[in-house]
Design an enzyme around this catalytic site. Structure first.
Site, PDB file in Angstrom:
ATOM      1  N   ASP A  51     -21.640  -0.417  -3.712  1.00  0.00           N
ATOM      2  CA  ASP A  51     -22.135   0.529  -2.708  1.00  0.00           C
ATOM      3  C   ASP A  51     -21.213   0.601  -1.480  1.00  0.00           C
ATOM      4  OD1 ASP A  51     -22.573  -1.960  -1.773  1.00  0.00           O
ATOM      5  OD2 ASP A  51     -24.687  -1.683  -1.269  1.00  0.00           O
ATOM      6  N   HIS A 240       7.302   1.664  -7.000  1.00  0.00           N
ATOM      7  CA  HIS A 240       5.982   1.731  -6.351  1.00  0.00           C
ATOM      8  C   HIS A 240       5.307   0.361  -6.281  1.00  0.00           C
ATOM      9  CE1 HIS A 240       5.634   6.336  -7.201  1.00  0.00           C
ATOM     10  NE2 HIS A 240       6.447   6.036  -6.206  1.00  0.00           N
ATOM     11  N   ASP A 257       8.911   0.106   2.570  1.00  0.00           N
ATOM     12  CA  ASP A 257       8.679   1.552   2.585  1.00  0.00           C
ATOM     13  C   ASP A 257       7.280   1.737   3.161  1.00  0.00           C
ATOM     14  OD1 ASP A 257       8.236   4.236   2.048  1.00  0.00           O
ATOM     15  OD2 ASP A 257       8.993   4.151   0.002  1.00  0.00           O
ATOM     16  N   ASP A 268       7.314   8.532   7.022  1.00  0.00           N
ATOM     17  CA  ASP A 268       7.644   7.874   5.755  1.00  0.00           C
ATOM     18  C   ASP A 268       9.048   7.280   5.900  1.00  0.00           C
ATOM     19  OD1 ASP A 268       8.009   7.161   3.132  1.00  0.00           O
ATOM     20  OD2 ASP A 268       7.927   9.189   2.317  1.00  0.00           O
ATOM     21  N   HIS A 350      15.007   8.255  -8.955  1.00  0.00           N
ATOM     22  CA  HIS A 350      14.002   9.128  -8.324  1.00  0.00           C
ATOM     23  C   HIS A 350      14.695  10.282  -7.604  1.00  0.00           C
ATOM     24  CE1 HIS A 350      14.930   7.196  -4.437  1.00  0.00           C
ATOM     25  NE2 HIS A 350      14.849   6.037  -5.057  1.00  0.00           N
ATOM     26  N   HIS A 354      11.346  14.690  -0.381  1.00  0.00           N
ATOM     27  CA  HIS A 354      10.178  15.558  -0.565  1.00  0.00           C
ATOM     28  C   HIS A 354       9.811  16.140   0.785  1.00  0.00           C
ATOM     29  CE1 HIS A 354       7.923  12.127   1.122  1.00  0.00           C
ATOM     30  NE2 HIS A 354       8.670  11.373   0.329  1.00  0.00           N
ATOM     31  N   HIS A 361       3.614  13.311   0.420  1.00  0.00           N
ATOM     32  CA  HIS A 361       4.378  14.163  -0.499  1.00  0.00           C
ATOM     33  C   HIS A 361       3.799  15.549  -0.293  1.00  0.00           C
ATOM     34  CE1 HIS A 361       5.109  10.359  -3.072  1.00  0.00           C
ATOM     35  NE2 HIS A 361       5.989  10.470  -2.105  1.00  0.00           N
ATOM     36  N   GLU A 386      15.962   9.986   0.966  1.00  0.00           N
ATOM     37  CA  GLU A 386      15.696   8.598   0.600  1.00  0.00           C
ATOM     38  C   GLU A 386      16.400   8.149  -0.682  1.00  0.00           C
ATOM     39  OE1 GLU A 386      11.644   8.004  -0.982  1.00  0.00           O
ATOM     40  OE2 GLU A 386      11.166   9.983  -0.174  1.00  0.00           O
ATOM     41  N   TYR A 390      19.042   0.586  -7.615  1.00  0.00           N
ATOM     42  CA  TYR A 390      18.154  -0.486  -8.060  1.00  0.00           C
ATOM     43  C   TYR A 390      18.757  -1.158  -9.286  1.00  0.00           C
ATOM     44  CZ  TYR A 390      15.397   2.661  -5.226  1.00  0.00           C
ATOM     45  OH  TYR A 390      14.989   3.497  -4.215  1.00  0.00           O
ATOM     46  N   ARG A 410      16.897   0.966  -0.691  1.00  0.00           N
ATOM     47  CA  ARG A 410      16.594   2.374  -0.415  1.00  0.00           C
ATOM     48  C   ARG A 410      16.607   2.535   1.105  1.00  0.00           C
ATOM     49  NH1 ARG A 410      12.468   2.848  -3.276  1.00  0.00           N
ATOM     50  NH2 ARG A 410      10.653   2.704  -1.920  1.00  0.00           N
ATOM     51  N   GLU A 412      15.423   5.467   3.911  1.00  0.00           N
ATOM     52  CA  GLU A 412      14.675   6.727   3.985  1.00  0.00           C
ATOM     53  C   GLU A 412      14.415   7.121   5.438  1.00  0.00           C
ATOM     54  OE1 GLU A 412      10.687   6.543   2.309  1.00  0.00           O
ATOM     55  OE2 GLU A 412      10.627   8.729   2.157  1.00  0.00           O
TER      56      GLU A 412
HETATM   57  N1  GLY Z   1       6.581   6.147   0.080  1.00  0.00           N
HETATM   58  C1  GLY Z   1       6.639   7.174  -0.832  1.00  0.00           C
HETATM   59  C2  GLY Z   1       7.892   7.879  -0.763  1.00  0.00           C
HETATM   60  O1  GLY Z   1       8.831   7.440  -0.136  1.00  0.00           O
HETATM   61  O2  GLY Z   1       8.018   8.939  -1.278  1.00  0.00           O
HETATM   62 MN    MN Z   2       8.740   6.235   1.511  1.00  0.00          MN
HETATM   63 MN    MN Z   3       9.293   9.385   0.785  1.00  0.00          MN
END
Ligand code: GLY
Ligand code: MN
Ligand code: MN
Length: 443
Positions: A51, A240, A257, A268, A350, A354, A361, A386, A390, A410, A412
């Site tokens: 609940d 992820h 991230d 982000d 990737h 975005h 996103h 970004e 890897y 990475r 970003e």
């Molecule tokens: N944290 C998700 C991305 O960088 O797209």
């Molecule tokens: Mn990110």
């Molecule tokens: Mn991102």
């Protein structure tokens, strides 16, 4: 620790004004024929355990058009008496229920506090909305969020349309007020990342980094815009990863991230740095390459350029760098492959970025797998850049020299497209090697 962030932040911008919200409603309705009705529902409340519910996050389309940030609201746009009307169904006041679950604006509070023309109790939605739909020929509706509304719409038997195409085209260009909120979200996330770098030390847990960053968000009446990723060592090579449960070891790079929301608008940021404050030679080479690619990606953020130009810019730098480091043994053309799907994708799997906005996103296309013609970059768009590389030691599908194994990097940033060239909203977050090495563990 957070006081230092507070004083660097400055004043928080106002929420989007009612005037601007009204203009959005007018612009949206101008795209509808007057015999149609558009219904914008809220996100459902989801159960976390028996609940107990997850913290509710408003639907971005509903918030975009009305500023509504509570649960259960449903906005309806219909043409009545020679003008468009925005009406909102809301939960009525109920002292007994409010004592348990919190205050509700109710019908009167909704009408006085939000830029709408009418407010009606949600208890009457089936009867009332059915009547409105009776006189419509087409209904614009996003299914799957509100079972009651889905049933009303299905029972109407009317022609259906999707309001998202129109709204996405509006949302993809940010106003000055939206950019101010996004700048603040970018500043807060940048300063939170700096605090994590300052506090970082060998033997701390990934979760400690997460707690510093998310504590900083919460302290400033914000929250994460997506679950924070803190991956050290090999965990940095899992895109992820968000268990954030490993102790950070001497010699690891940690990839963080994490971003936050201000009035729903997201930031982000990713930074990758050595836990002990000093990159190894191999880590430094990969970091320098990713940084070079990221700067090339930011440079490609020019008004009039197609969406893919950003990805092509980062990919070309990374593929050439992988050849120069002896990781790939082929020509640049072969490394990039057809449609940029060559062997360099083993290490950069990737997209380059975005759109960013009310959704991390954000809507508007541009992501891999999206349909429709390619977007051309225009002033007011906000994107992320970004790139990453890897080299998971756990990966059985790639053969690489052991010196690269376990490195995941990475970088970003959030970038506003403008007539004067790219504006890096997250510029307060350091990314040069010397800056990072000076910062890590400096507290
Ligand atoms: N944290 C998700 C991305 O960088 O797209
Ligand atoms: Mn990110
Ligand atoms: Mn991102």
């Amino acid at each position: 620790m957070y006081g230092r962030v507070t004083s660097a932040l400055g004043n928080r911008p106002e929420r989007i004004s009612h005037t601007e919200l009204r203009q959005r409603q007018l612009d949206f309705c101008a795209e509808l024929s007057t015999d149609s009705v558009a219904i914008i529902t809220n996100n459902p409340v989801s159960i976390r355990s028996r609940d107990t519910h997850h913290r509710h996050r408003f639907n971005s389309y509903l918030h975009y058009l009305t500023g509504w940030h509570g649960e259960n609201g449903v906005a309806v746009f219909h043409y009545a008496e020679h003008k468009w009307e925005c009406l909102l169904y809301v939960r009525p006041r109920d002292i007994k229920k409010e004592t348990w679950t919190g205050r509700r604006p109710g019908v009167d509070g909704a009408l006085s506090g939000w830029p709408i023309d009418a407010a009606i109790s949600r208890d009457c939605i089936t009867e009332n909305l059915t009547e409105i739909l009776n006189s419509a020929t087409k209904i614009y509706h996003i299914p799957g969020l509100d079972d009651v509304v889905d049933t009303i719409v299905a029972d109407s038997g009317k022609d259906l349309g999707d309001p998202r195409k129109t709204l996405d085209n509006m949302r993809v260009i940010k106003s000055d007020a939206e950019i101010a909120l996004m700048q603040y979200a970018a500043d807060l996330a940048a300063l939170a990342h700096i605090e994590a770098m300052r506090e970082c030390n060998i033997g701390m847990g990934e979760w400690h980094m997460q707690s510093i960053i998310e504590g900083c968000f919460l302290y400033h009446q914000s929250e994460w815009s997506y679950p924070s990723i803190v991956g050290s060592g090999d965990n940095a090579t899992i895109l992820h990863y968000n268990e954030n449960s490993q102790e950070m070891l001497d010699g690891d790079v940690v990839l963080i991230d994490a971003g936050c929301e201000i009035d729903g608008y997201a930031s982000d940021i990713t930074r990758s740095f050595p836990v002990n404050g000093k990159f190894t030679d191999a880590q430094r080479e990969i970091y320098a390459l990713v940084l070079k690619a990221q700067i090339a990606g930011i440079e490609a953020c020019q008004v009039g350029s197609p969406w893919s130009s950003m990805h092509h810019a980062t990919s070309q730098v990374l593929a050439q760098g992988l050849i120069d480091l002896g990781i790939l043994d082929c020509s640049l053309e072969d490394a990039l492959g057809e449609d940029y799907n060559g062997p360099y994708r083993d290490f950069f799997m990737h997209g380059t970025g975005h759109f960013l906005g009310l959704d991390v996103h954000d809507v508007g296309g541009g992501r891999q797998g999206d349909d429709g013609p390619e977007r051309i970059l225009a002033p007011g768009m906000v994107v992320t850049i970004e790139p990453g590389l890897y080299f998971g030691a756990w990966r059985e599908d790639i053969e690489i020299d052991s010196k690269w194994a376990g490195i995941g990097i990475r970088i970003e940033d959030d970038v506003l497209i403008s007539e004067n060239g790219p504006v890096v909203l997250t510029a307060k977050c350091p990314k040069e090697i010397t800056e990072i090495e000076a910062l890590v563990g400096s507290n």
